[in-house]
Scaffold this active site. Structure first.
Site, PDB file in Angstrom:
ATOM      1  N   GLU B 273       0.887  -1.161   0.000  1.00 51.20           N
ATOM      2  CA  GLU B 273       0.000   0.000   0.000  1.00 51.20           C
ATOM      3  C   GLU B 273       0.918   1.202   0.000  1.00 51.20           C
ATOM      4  O   GLU B 273       1.763   1.353   0.887  1.00 51.20           O
ATOM      5  CB  GLU B 273      -0.888  -0.044   1.237  1.00 51.20           C
ATOM      6  CG  GLU B 273      -1.950   1.026   1.222  1.00 51.20           C
ATOM      7  CD  GLU B 273      -2.031   1.714   2.542  1.00 51.20           C
ATOM      8  OE1 GLU B 273      -1.625   2.894   2.592  1.00 51.20           O
ATOM      9  OE2 GLU B 273      -2.471   1.093   3.522  1.00 51.20           O
ATOM     10  N   CYS B 310      -2.346   7.704   4.921  1.00 51.07           N
ATOM     11  CA  CYS B 310      -2.446   7.284   3.520  1.00 51.07           C
ATOM     12  C   CYS B 310      -3.689   7.900   2.894  1.00 51.07           C
ATOM     13  O   CYS B 310      -3.780   8.021   1.683  1.00 51.07           O
ATOM     14  CB  CYS B 310      -2.578   5.775   3.411  1.00 51.07           C
ATOM     15  SG  CYS B 310      -1.686   4.854   4.646  1.00 51.07           S
TER      16      CYS B 310
END
Lengths: 532, 532
Positions: B273, B310
């Site tokens: 990720e 994120c």
């Protein structure tokens, strides 16, 4: 010699790009009947990068409308493809038999398998679990913070490139499992047809194209190109509009596509089914009670279709002793009497001969089948070696595509397990066991689970059922992605990805995750599966 | 200045390899409190390839026994880890707060999130759908050939390497989502702890290790290493015994691991990720009715945790006009008053400053937050540009990790859709819409589905629920594998692969697919889901 089959006069030698018939720009290539040595008309011409661009552009343009179709619409579309294939079944069987040299019965069966696959995915679409619909309802009173409404469904990845395989001109080709599962998922498909069966490809491509038009789908939903693998194939896989790839073929071809896809600015998944020697373990009890019978059945599996199956039994492992001797003797006898059958292409026949020659350097020959006199004849071969030699030799683990197998003699069950733990990833692993072998089989099973996508008992790996439970896959190098299957219902998952919807207004929610379950599908609500 | 927190005197500065506490061989590295500038004892020493070898060897050895545990045993093991973490919660909170500079309330919440994740997977294990149990019963009378009995279940991939993330010292670290889902799947885990929080890592690593011992599991089920990413990290990912990788971090770090894994003789999946700027679309109706309110809420989301998420909203897209002007004015006011908060490490603070400087070259500054006087202070920044400029500039799409965002002014809804179609893959896409905007939102939604793993309305992307429906993932470069999620129940699927069992004797069938459904789980029998 050149011949045109009357049944296939409808074919034109053209590619199909978004519904249009387009002649390629390259040198003419023609199919070849390996059984008769005849060259088959018409000529096909390779496409170039402009054809790839046109097909991918149309696929990208078609994607929004195609993925917005309902599951029922796509199910009917897949059924229409199956019906269209059946409508020209005789022409397809005649042409595919000529192009492959495979028996008519085999090709007839393969047509049924292909239409059956299309209909299986129609059923999968209607059942609806492929949506992976999940709803975590809002919890406005949760402490310390409220939980929002979150829902999940799966959507299509985008246009998919499919590479037809040489050895299944229908079931792993233009409207084969990769195409059927990608279309089911909502992905437009661009097929690169295999050179070995361009006429079959065109006939099936027309069946798909007619179904696209009849359903009122965007023409770019389907295209069929011909071309050189390293050239046109790489151009196709690296086109930015392609979002996933299905491939069945050689290890070198598969790994090249995987590398090309990984090097893209936006890497994409490649589902390459590549290489497997499909070990068969013969346990002591089974050998003692039916060693000779197993030897005969083994040769039938080994030589079927000239051994041109991903699941051909290329490796047999057993503990040395009289039971194994009986198996080997029966296998030798059966093999010696087995007639040479044609391989798919002269190139495949040459690779086979080279592979057999290489094995001759490293293992002892048990016997060979009848030699043939044609360029494509498969001269079946069976070898043996001891486990110690096998474990030291990479050459003995290499796939020889065709009727070639190696019997590995182990000194005891422990050495057999060492072989099981040492081999590369496989599509299948087979065990022949009597009840007296179950303790030994139980020790083998966990090792085989880590090496193969399918474990089968008391049968032969050639023969892959198309159903819900099938896994036609396995650890590398059997495939490039062991988490998936290229055959069976779960193949659709390769072309889907999950998306979450948080607090999306009810008016805008997709039906799969809308209130009241309008699609009447299984959904996971608050963690529990429900059909309500 | 150097300080030892009394609450954390138990930590030793050692790695944990299969239950043994082992001092690394490299130079000493110490954690750093970005809020106070203090260096934190004890010293940690990087491991070398011998430590990777020892951890992977133990993991490989543990794998057979660990994957053979029942789902209930693994569920209890995960719950024991959660309980062990709670037992040393005060020490963990004190140390993680010191190592991260994050507020105590945030870290306290993250402990709850981490134990909640472990318990979610305990529930997932007990519910049993993760097995993906499928049974196609034999049809001995089928024509033209009988159908064999074929069953399918999912099994663990093998030892998994997990890389702790800097920004979630608990929830995406030693016992975070990657570890919890891999352990749930039956995979031993080797963690590379993040340098920014080694003490927290050791405390949590001990909690896991104690649970391993208490459950009587093989010690190699879990190891915790420290080391250099490009060096020890690459050694770990390329160790042949590692079968999958979980990573949360930078795009450069993630793509390096993906490349290393792809270059292995046996390539393995990497779930990285990486990078996301999380576009937020403000539609006209929402701007007209609550533009100023949205501006304030946006800044709260942007500056929370110094923007080190994120899912930080790094991009805002709207049609130019008085509504957007009101939003921008309110955002500027809120930002101007927002205090500087510490970033996680001096390195992250430097990268942030560099990223903001780069944006200054390409976009117009709207405003900045309060400057701070420490080395790690995050001096929040907000920029604006027009869509035409944005569409031409790659630099404006780059993630700036921290409280930095860019407002893109579009001339109309069509240009907004062009922006939506042009951006790279994202973890999230947010829409603020009033009922009057639903037609416009409906046109945007299909575009956003293709770009993001999660679409949310009328909220802010920071805040990722851990549940069944969550997708924390998305198209490249948000992640390296858009088909998966790293948060929520489906994360377990990343570490499983399907295996088929054909005609396997009943005595040898795994319980998940045995007759009579002894595990009492949902199974697909003859194509239909059933609990019988």
């Amino acid at each position: 010699m050149t011949a045109t089959l009357p049944e296939t006069t409808g074919i034109t030698g053209q590619m199909i790009i978004a519904g249009a018939h387009v002649r390629g720009s390259g040198q003419p290539v023609r199919a070849f009947n390996p059984a008769t040595g005849e060259t088959l008309e018409p000529a096909y011409h390779y496409g170039d990068s402009s054809h790839v661009d046109a097909a991918c552009s149309a696929a990208a343009e078609a994607f929004a409308a195609y993925r917005a179709t309902t599951a029922e619409q796509r199910a009917q579309f897949l059924e229409a493809i199956a019906a269209n294939i059946e409508a020209v079944k005789d022409a397809i069987i005649a042409r595919a038999t000529a192009e492959s040299g495979l028996p008519t019965a085999r090709i007839t069966g393969e047509v049924g398998r292909t239409t059956g696959q299309l209909r299986l995915f129609a059923g999968v679409l209607r059942e609806g679990s492929w949506n992976h619909a999940v709803i975590d309802p809002a919890q406005p009173d949760r402490q310390p913070a409220p939980r929002p409404d979150i829902r999940q469904r799966s959507i299509a990845l985008g246009p998919v490139a499919v590479f037809g395989a040489s050895n299944f001109p229908l079931a792993f080709s233009v409207a084969g499992g990769d195409t059927a599962s990608a279309l089911a998922a909502g992905c437009p498909v661009v097929v690169k047809g295999h050179d070995a069966h361009p006429g079959t490809s065109e006939l099936v491509g027309r069946a798909v194209t007619d179904a696209v038009a009849a359903a009122g789908l965007p023409a770019g939903t389907f295209s069929l190109l011909f071309g050189d693998g390293p050239d046109l194939g790489t151009t196709l896989v690296t086109d930015p509009r392609i979002k996933a790839v299905g491939f069945t073929g050689s290890r070198s071809g598969g790994t090249a596509l995987v590398a090309a896809a990984a090097a893209r600015p936006e890497p994409i998944p490649v589902y390459a089914e590549m290489s497997s020697i499909n070990p068969v373990f013969l346990l002591d009890g089974a050998l003692a009670t039916r060693g000779a019978q197993l030897g005969e059945a083994f040769v039938a599996s080994l030589t079927m279709g000239s051994g041109q199956f991903c699941t051909n039994p290329g490796l047999v492992i057993a503990v040395d002793g009289p039971g194994l001797d009986g198996f080997v003797a029966a296998a030798r006898d059966a093999l010696t009497g087995s007639p040479a059958t044609p391989m798919l292409t002269p190139g495949i026949a040459r690779s086979y001969a080279t592979g057999v020659d290489a094995l001759t350097q490293h293992a002892e020959l048990v016997g060979r089948g009848q030699p043939g006199d044609s360029e494509c004849a498969c001269h079946a071969a069976l070898f043996t070696t001891d486990a110690a030699t096998f474990l030291k030799s990479e050459a003995l683990q290499a796939e020889v595509f065709g009727s070639s197998s190696l019997i590995v003699r182990c000194k005891d069950a422990a050495e057999m397990r060492t072989v099981a733990s040492t081999i590369e990833g496989q599509l299948t692993a087979t065990v022949h066991a009597d009840e007296s072998d179950y303790a030994s089989a139980g020790e083998l099973l966990p090792l085989l689970e880590l090496k193969a996508g399918r474990i089968l008992f008391d049968g032969w790996p050639t023969g892959v059922e198309v159903g819900h439970a099938m896994v036609h896959g396995g650890p590398y190098p059997a495939t490039s992605d062991s988490r998936t299957t290229s055959v069976g219902a779960r193949a659709i998952e390769r072309f889907l990805r999950p998306v979450s919807y948080q607090n999306v207004p009810k008016a805008l929610l997709p039906s799969a995750i809308a209130d009241g379950n309008p699609d009447k599908i299984w959904r996971r609500v608050d963690g529990q599966l429900t059909h309500d």
